[in-house]
Design a protein around this motif. Structure first.
Motif, mmCIF file in Angstrom:
data_model
loop_
_atom_site.group_PDB
_atom_site.id
_atom_site.type_symbol
_atom_site.label_atom_id
_atom_site.label_comp_id
_atom_site.label_asym_id
_atom_site.label_seq_id
_atom_site.Cartn_x
_atom_site.Cartn_y
_atom_site.Cartn_z
ATOM 1 N N ILE A 1 0.949 -1.245 -0.015
ATOM 2 C CA ILE A 1 0.275 0.050 0.087
ATOM 3 C C ILE A 1 0.951 1.311 -0.012
ATOM 4 O O ILE A 1 0.735 2.283 -0.652
ATOM 5 N N ARG A 2 1.873 1.112 0.814
ATOM 6 C CA ARG A 2 2.855 2.317 0.777
ATOM 7 C C ARG A 2 3.524 2.499 -0.485
ATOM 8 O O ARG A 2 3.675 3.696 -1.075
ATOM 9 N N GLU B 1 -1.997 7.562 3.286
ATOM 10 C CA GLU B 1 -0.986 7.712 4.177
ATOM 11 C C GLU B 1 -1.599 7.705 5.563
ATOM 12 O O GLU B 1 -1.062 7.339 6.629
ATOM 13 N N LYS B 2 -2.839 8.366 5.549
ATOM 14 C CA LYS B 2 -3.487 8.417 6.904
ATOM 15 C C LYS B 2 -4.008 7.012 7.439
ATOM 16 O O LYS B 2 -3.842 6.500 8.395
ATOM 17 N N PHE B 3 -4.304 6.051 6.290
ATOM 18 C CA PHE B 3 -4.549 4.708 6.672
ATOM 19 C C PHE B 3 -3.135 4.054 7.107
ATOM 20 O O PHE B 3 -3.427 3.120 8.171
ATOM 21 N N LEU B 4 -2.160 4.395 6.615
ATOM 22 C CA LEU B 4 -1.046 3.584 6.985
ATOM 23 C C LEU B 4 -0.368 4.187 8.412
ATOM 24 O O LEU B 4 -0.075 3.277 9.190
ATOM 25 N N SER B 5 -0.826 5.169 8.659
ATOM 26 C CA SER B 5 -0.404 5.507 10.177
ATOM 27 C C SER B 5 -1.702 5.265 11.252
ATOM 28 O O SER B 5 -1.384 5.747 12.229
ATOM 29 N N SER B 6 -2.586 4.674 11.044
ATOM 30 C CA SER B 6 -3.865 4.446 11.625
ATOM 31 C C SER B 6 -3.614 2.828 12.182
ATOM 32 O O SER B 6 -2.726 2.195 11.787
#
Length: 293
Positions: A260-261, A280-285
């Motif tokens: 995803i990144r 990016e918001k999803f990856l940091s959640s």
């Protein structure tokens, strides 16, 4: 698709030099429309919009200006900036819903179909699949001859069918998705360059939904490679993103998040700032906070 875009842009410039404004306007609006449908860089499209809008407005080509505005609403929604609209007139800032009401009141079916298509696209890329599916259904209810839009609609709708089959359950979703697979397969056999990656990602999602994980992995990998080789950055990003979700569902968090990144790279090349920010918001959640389908 890429060769056609170059021809349209060159024809537009030649016609403007010769004073053939009507043909130039047709080329400009179709170039912008085709570019938005096939993954042309969104920042470049934004610049083209300003160029086309100013010239065609001066030449009083209002029907083509309307097409530009409809398509630009979608482009701006992924660029994440109102700058393009602000550089033109206030009328360009009319919302898609306002344009739709106006089109329906005047029984302009072709215009309504175009609006539904781009509303579907905007929702799809933001993973608002419930609303995207509604717009896809509304588009299908309005008869029209535009083949490319119909095929792209079948493609996006097929991906959503398999998503709903996994998230909601029900054989009807699989059956509908399989119709999309068969339709796109027919076009893949005839026009490999434009439809190969679309067929591969549909097959990947189909096999994923059926639980045939080995085949799914193979098709995901083929979809990524095909989209990359055929220069469709938006669909390369989509293939990487969907492959990432697939691995997350299998419990391979590291590989899933890595894919995803990686999808952010082609999405950035496409110019889809809003899509990248969302990922990016999803990856940091906390990815365990909600189910992934």
């Amino acid at each position: 698709f890429q060769a056609t875009l170059d021809v349209l842009d060159n024809t537009y410039m030649n016609c403007m030099r010769k004073g053939d404004v009507d043909t130039a306007a047709q080329c400009a609006s179709f170039h912008f429309h085709l570019g938005a449908m096939t993954g042309m860089n969104l920042c470049l499209l934004g610049s083209k919009y300003v160029q086309y809008y100013i010239i065609l407005s001066r030449k009083k080509q209002q029907n083509h200006v309307m097409i530009l505005n409809i398509v630009n609403s979608f482009v701006s929604s992924l660029l994440g900036s109102d700058e393009i609209v602000n550089r033109c007139t206030t009328g360009a800032a009319m919302s898609q819903d306002q344009r739709l009401r106006l089109a329906l009141s005047k029984k302009k079916v072709v215009v309504a179909r175009m609006i539904y298509f781009y509303q579907m696209q905007e929702c799809f890329w933001k993973r608002d699949f419930d609303n995207a599916y509604v717009y896809a259904e509304r588009h299908s209810c309005q008869k029209g001859p535009a083949l490319l839009k119909r095929l792209l609609l079948i493609f996006y709708k097929g991906l959503m069918d398999f998503y709903f089959a996994r998230s909601k359950g029900g054989q009807k979703w699989i059956d509908e998705g399989l119709k999309a697979v068969k339709e796109i397969r027919g076009w893949y056999d005839r026009y490999n360059w434009n439809y190969e990656n679309k067929y591969f990602i549909l097959m990947a999602e189909y096999c994923n939904t059926l639980g045939d994980l080995t085949k799914a992995i193979g098709f995901y990998e083929k979809a990524i490679e095909s989209a990359r080789n055929h220069r469709f950055p938006h669909e390369e990003g989509l293939s990487l993103e969907l492959t990432g979700y697939f691995h997350l569902r299998l419990g391979d968090t590291s590989k899933g998040l890595s894919l995803i990144r990686e999808s952010c790279i082609p999405y950035k090349a496409w110019g889809a700032t809003v899509k990248v920010e969302k990922l990016e918001k999803f990856l940091s959640s906390d990815i365990t906070a909600c189910p992934i389908y």
